[in-house]
Write a protein that holds these residues in place. Structure first.
Motif, PDB file in Angstrom:
ATOM      1  N   ALA A  27       0.831  -1.205   0.000  1.00  0.00           N
ATOM      2  CA  ALA A  27       0.000   0.000   0.000  1.00  0.00           C
ATOM      3  C   ALA A  27       0.866   1.255   0.000  1.00  0.00           C
ATOM      4  CB  ALA A  27      -0.923  -0.001   1.218  1.00  0.00           C
ATOM      5  N   ASP A  28       1.929   1.249   0.789  1.00  0.00           N
ATOM      6  CA  ASP A  28       2.821   2.401   0.860  1.00  0.00           C
ATOM      7  C   ASP A  28       3.532   2.628  -0.472  1.00  0.00           C
ATOM      8  OD1 ASP A  28       4.320   4.413   2.643  1.00  0.00           O
ATOM      9  OD2 ASP A  28       5.961   3.250   1.778  1.00  0.00           O
ATOM     10  N   LEU A  29       3.990   1.561  -1.088  1.00  0.00           N
ATOM     11  CA  LEU A  29       4.694   1.678  -2.373  1.00  0.00           C
ATOM     12  C   LEU A  29       3.776   2.213  -3.461  1.00  0.00           C
ATOM     13  CD1 LEU A  29       7.059   1.199  -4.283  1.00  0.00           C
ATOM     14  CD2 LEU A  29       6.341  -1.187  -4.476  1.00  0.00           C
ATOM     15  N   ILE A  30       2.573   1.678  -3.546  1.00  0.00           N
ATOM     16  CA  ILE A  30       1.631   2.139  -4.575  1.00  0.00           C
ATOM     17  C   ILE A  30       1.304   3.612  -4.373  1.00  0.00           C
ATOM     18  CG2 ILE A  30      -0.747   1.902  -5.403  1.00  0.00           C
ATOM     19  CD1 ILE A  30      -0.477  -1.106  -4.863  1.00  0.00           C
ATOM     20  N   SER A  31       1.030   3.995  -3.140  1.00  0.00           N
ATOM     21  CA  SER A  31       0.717   5.397  -2.853  1.00  0.00           C
ATOM     22  C   SER A  31       1.900   6.305  -3.183  1.00  0.00           C
ATOM     23  CB  SER A  31       0.327   5.541  -1.386  1.00  0.00           C
ATOM     24  OG  SER A  31       0.078   6.884  -1.060  1.00  0.00           O
ATOM     25  N   ARG A  85      -8.483   1.434  10.093  1.00  0.00           N
ATOM     26  CA  ARG A  85      -9.668   2.120   9.588  1.00  0.00           C
ATOM     27  C   ARG A  85      -9.364   3.597   9.331  1.00  0.00           C
ATOM     28  NH1 ARG A  85     -15.010   0.735   9.551  1.00  0.00           N
ATOM     29  NH2 ARG A  85     -14.084  -1.321   9.271  1.00  0.00           N
ATOM     30  N   ILE A  86      -8.565   4.207  10.211  1.00  0.00           N
ATOM     31  CA  ILE A  86      -8.180   5.610  10.001  1.00  0.00           C
ATOM     32  C   ILE A  86      -7.360   5.742   8.720  1.00  0.00           C
ATOM     33  CG2 ILE A  86      -6.759   7.502  10.886  1.00  0.00           C
ATOM     34  CD1 ILE A  86      -7.537   6.615  13.704  1.00  0.00           C
ATOM     35  N   LEU A  87      -6.420   4.832   8.509  1.00  0.00           N
ATOM     36  CA  LEU A  87      -5.585   4.884   7.304  1.00  0.00           C
ATOM     37  C   LEU A  87      -6.430   4.664   6.050  1.00  0.00           C
ATOM     38  CD1 LEU A  87      -2.455   2.920   8.569  1.00  0.00           C
ATOM     39  CD2 LEU A  87      -2.608   5.375   8.093  1.00  0.00           C
ATOM     40  N   PHE A  88      -7.401   3.777   6.139  1.00  0.00           N
ATOM     41  CA  PHE A  88      -8.302   3.556   5.005  1.00  0.00           C
ATOM     42  C   PHE A  88      -9.066   4.836   4.667  1.00  0.00           C
ATOM     43  CE2 PHE A  88     -12.852   2.772   4.112  1.00  0.00           C
ATOM     44  CZ  PHE A  88     -12.736   2.354   2.792  1.00  0.00           C
ATOM     45  N   LEU A  89      -9.680   5.445   5.676  1.00  0.00           N
ATOM     46  CA  LEU A  89     -10.478   6.651   5.439  1.00  0.00           C
ATOM     47  C   LEU A  89      -9.609   7.818   4.983  1.00  0.00           C
ATOM     48  CD1 LEU A  89     -12.919   6.433   8.486  1.00  0.00           C
ATOM     49  CD2 LEU A  89     -13.438   5.956   6.083  1.00  0.00           C
ATOM     50  N   GLY A 135       2.075   3.812  14.704  1.00  0.00           N
ATOM     51  CA  GLY A 135       1.411   2.874  15.595  1.00  0.00           C
ATOM     52  C   GLY A 135       0.961   1.618  14.871  1.00  0.00           C
ATOM     53  N   ALA A 136       0.547   1.765  13.624  1.00  0.00           N
ATOM     54  CA  ALA A 136       0.110   0.600  12.858  1.00  0.00           C
ATOM     55  C   ALA A 136       1.268  -0.366  12.631  1.00  0.00           C
ATOM     56  CB  ALA A 136      -0.483   1.051  11.518  1.00  0.00           C
ATOM     57  N   VAL A 137       2.437   0.174  12.279  1.00  0.00           N
ATOM     58  CA  VAL A 137       3.599  -0.688  12.037  1.00  0.00           C
ATOM     59  C   VAL A 137       3.967  -1.457  13.301  1.00  0.00           C
ATOM     60  CG1 VAL A 137       6.055  -0.718  11.453  1.00  0.00           C
ATOM     61  CG2 VAL A 137       4.500   0.755  10.187  1.00  0.00           C
ATOM     62  N   SER A 138       3.967  -0.792  14.452  1.00  0.00           N
ATOM     63  CA  SER A 138       4.362  -1.468  15.686  1.00  0.00           C
ATOM     64  C   SER A 138       3.298  -2.436  16.185  1.00  0.00           C
ATOM     65  CB  SER A 138       4.686  -0.441  16.774  1.00  0.00           C
ATOM     66  OG  SER A 138       3.549   0.307  17.121  1.00  0.00           O
ATOM     67  N   GLN A 139       2.063  -2.322  15.701  1.00  0.00           N
ATOM     68  CA  GLN A 139       1.053  -3.332  16.000  1.00  0.00           C
ATOM     69  C   GLN A 139       1.257  -4.586  15.155  1.00  0.00           C
ATOM     70  OE1 GLN A 139      -2.572  -0.325  16.276  1.00  0.00           O
ATOM     71  NE2 GLN A 139      -3.255  -2.402  16.732  1.00  0.00           N
ATOM     72  N   ILE A 140       1.785  -4.416  13.964  1.00  0.00           N
ATOM     73  CA  ILE A 140       1.952  -5.531  13.034  1.00  0.00           C
ATOM     74  C   ILE A 140       3.242  -6.300  13.290  1.00  0.00           C
ATOM     75  CG2 ILE A 140       2.260  -6.134  10.596  1.00  0.00           C
ATOM     76  CD1 ILE A 140       0.567  -3.621   9.946  1.00  0.00           C
ATOM     77  N   VAL A 141       4.323  -5.569  13.578  1.00  0.00           N
ATOM     78  CA  VAL A 141       5.664  -6.161  13.637  1.00  0.00           C
ATOM     79  C   VAL A 141       6.152  -6.228  15.081  1.00  0.00           C
ATOM     80  CG1 VAL A 141       8.052  -5.936  12.836  1.00  0.00           C
ATOM     81  CG2 VAL A 141       6.162  -5.233  11.347  1.00  0.00           C
ATOM     82  N   PRO A 142       6.693  -7.355  15.537  1.00  0.00           N
ATOM     83  CA  PRO A 142       7.247  -7.454  16.893  1.00  0.00           C
ATOM     84  C   PRO A 142       8.405  -6.476  17.100  1.00  0.00           C
ATOM     85  CG  PRO A 142       6.944  -9.640  15.938  1.00  0.00           C
ATOM     86  CD  PRO A 142       6.718  -8.645  14.833  1.00  0.00           C
ATOM     87  N   LEU A 193      -7.873   0.457  -0.125  1.00  0.00           N
ATOM     88  CA  LEU A 193      -8.450  -0.883  -0.109  1.00  0.00           C
ATOM     89  C   LEU A 193      -7.505  -1.892   0.533  1.00  0.00           C
ATOM     90  CD1 LEU A 193     -10.097  -0.963  -3.653  1.00  0.00           C
ATOM     91  CD2 LEU A 193     -11.218  -0.660  -1.441  1.00  0.00           C
ATOM     92  N   LEU A 194      -6.207  -1.765   0.261  1.00  0.00           N
ATOM     93  CA  LEU A 194      -5.232  -2.669   0.870  1.00  0.00           C
ATOM     94  C   LEU A 194      -5.179  -2.486   2.390  1.00  0.00           C
ATOM     95  CD1 LEU A 194      -2.338  -2.411  -1.735  1.00  0.00           C
ATOM     96  CD2 LEU A 194      -3.666  -4.465  -1.211  1.00  0.00           C
ATOM     97  N   LEU A 195      -5.220  -1.231   2.831  1.00  0.00           N
ATOM     98  CA  LEU A 195      -5.123  -0.944   4.266  1.00  0.00           C
ATOM     99  C   LEU A 195      -6.387  -1.367   5.006  1.00  0.00           C
ATOM    100  CD1 LEU A 195      -3.429   2.543   3.943  1.00  0.00           C
ATOM    101  CD2 LEU A 195      -2.393   0.499   4.939  1.00  0.00           C
ATOM    102  N   LEU A 196      -7.518  -1.352   4.334  1.00  0.00           N
ATOM    103  CA  LEU A 196      -8.758  -1.788   4.967  1.00  0.00           C
ATOM    104  C   LEU A 196      -8.662  -3.249   5.394  1.00  0.00           C
ATOM    105  CD1 LEU A 196     -11.691  -1.111   5.727  1.00  0.00           C
ATOM    106  CD2 LEU A 196     -12.350  -1.850   3.434  1.00  0.00           C
TER     107      LEU A 196
END
Length: 431
Positions: A27-31, A85-89, A135-142, A193-196
């Protein structure tokens, strides 16, 4: 099962074994491919409808102001709601704004007012997405893989920075700015759509009013000496860098070097440095993260000093290359330190306070430079900007609390259970 179970902690590709992180990177690369073209397309949209420097300044201001004003609101929301959801919106809102702008430009109905209005909406979208990203990255990655994850995120975006403006220039030259803006809108929509699909849990159940949480966030920000001193030093550093490199750099190149050709080489050296810095971060895992971040950012003084002292172009290019390496190392080290030493429930607000300070530096730096150049010549101001960067970095390194912010290879207090997005365990096991 842990998202990275069985993986060696030193593996540079460990974050990419996590399906949710791969989705985030894509998603980051496409954006980024659209965002790299957007500034040039925006500028020529203003020019084509007869606008000059004043019109462009108005458009840029209306894009920046809502980001600064709404960042704190975005920070509170990032600590109360699902960050995915925030990133999607946010990306969806940016897609709508850029799509509307592309249509008005393509149909010949664009004006400074309509372009500025679309820019205002885009700036508001940024205010809500920026606090949610870290915050999203640190929720996904240990925690033990956060540095590699931050470096991996930087690698494609830095590569796009090299090629994006060139491709964007060709698209604008051949087809006009509307097509580049339309591509930017499309990339935001795909990213949304990817972030959703990440489905991240909300980090904190709402326990009070948004205003009380903002006040609590400020108390937390001020209580972390390493955080507010880094933000204060960063405000000075960003203002001096933008004023010296972005504003005065092209002017000095035109007056004392071979103009656009030489400035293009300097810009290429900087982009190459950013890429090299990312590769360094994939291999090097420093323990003193914040110390490294401050020292790396101090390298931004080098090209300003080189141009200020009238050094030859090869010396300026080497200095700019080193600045790019230092900056990228600094960004990855700082982001990792921030994610590891701020609890999940506060990441959004702490990120917002940090970003407000550094974004205020943008208009401040340009204003001070405009005033300074009335009294001193360009090279003197460049040298002064280099001195400000060096002084801010040295003073920041004198803060004892800074040197206690080290790499953490274990999950930190405040991390969400499991450290992964809700509903993604099956994806991670299959990955």
């Amino acid at each position: 099962m842990k998202a990275t179970a069985g993986l060696p902690t030193t593996s540079r590709t460990a974050p990419l074994r996590i399906a949710a992180f791969r989705r985030f990177v894509l998603a980051d690369l496409i954006s980024a491919t659209g965002s790299a073209m957007a500034p040039l397309a925006l500028a020529y949209s203003v020019i084509e409808q007869g606008g000059g420097a004043g019109s462009l300044a108005l458009v840029l201001a209306t894009n920046t102001v809502p980001t600064i004003v709404l960042l704190l609101v975005g920070g509170v929301l990032a600590d109360r709601l699902s960050r995915s959801r925030i990133l999607f919106l946010g990306n969806l809102l940016a897609a709508v704004a850029q799509g509307a702008l592309a249509v008005t430009v393509a149909t010949g109905h664009a004006s400074t007012t309509s372009i500025a209005a679309c820019g205002f909406v885009s700036g508001a979208a940024v205010a809500f997405t920026v606090p949610a990203i870290q915050g999203a990255v640190s929720q996904i990655v240990p925690a033990e893989h956060l540095q590699q994850a931050n470096a991996v995120l930087r690698l494609p975006s830095n590569a796009v920075k090299v090629l994006g403006p060139v491709i964007g220039g060709l698209v604008v030259a051949v087809s006009g700015p509307a097509w580049a803006l339309a591509w930017d809108a499309l990339t935001f929509a795909v990213a949304a759509l990817l972030l959703l699909g990440l489905r991240l849990d909300a980090p904190l159940a709402a326990v009070g009013s948004a205003l009380s949480e903002l006040r609590a966030g400020w108390t937390g920000f001020w209580s972390r000496t390493w955080l507010w001193t880094y933000t204060a030093a960063g405000t000075v550093l960003v203002a001096a860098w933008l004023a010296g490199f972005q504003l005065l750099g092209p002017l000095v190149a035109a007056r004392h070097y071979a103009g656009a050709r030489d400035w293009g080489l300097v810009q290429a050296a900087f982009a190459s440095g950013l890429l090299a810095g990312t590769l360094v971060c994939l291999r090097w895992r420093p323990r003193r993260l914040l110390t490294v971040a401050i020292a790396g950012a101090a390298a931004l003084a080098l090209p300003l000093a080189a141009m200020g002292q009238g050094l030859a172009l090869p010396a300026v290019m080497i200095a700019t290359l080193l600045a790019g390496i230092g900056l990228d190392v600094a960004i990855v080290a700082w982001t990792t330190a921030f994610q590891q030493h701020v609890p999940q429930a506060e990441l959004g607000r702490m990120s917002a306070f940090n970003n407000v300070g550094e974004r205020l530096a943008i208009p401040l730096g340009y204003l001070i430079t405009a005033l300074a150049t009335r009294t001193w010549d360009d090279r003197t101001v460049l040298t002064a900007c280099a001195g400000l960067i060096a002084a801010a970095s040295v003073l920041n390194l004198c803060v004892p609390d800074v040197h206690r912010i080290n790499r953490a290879d274990r999950p930190r207090e405040g991390r969400l259970p499991g450290g992964r997005p809700q509903g993604s365990e099956r994806e991670n096991e299959q990955a």
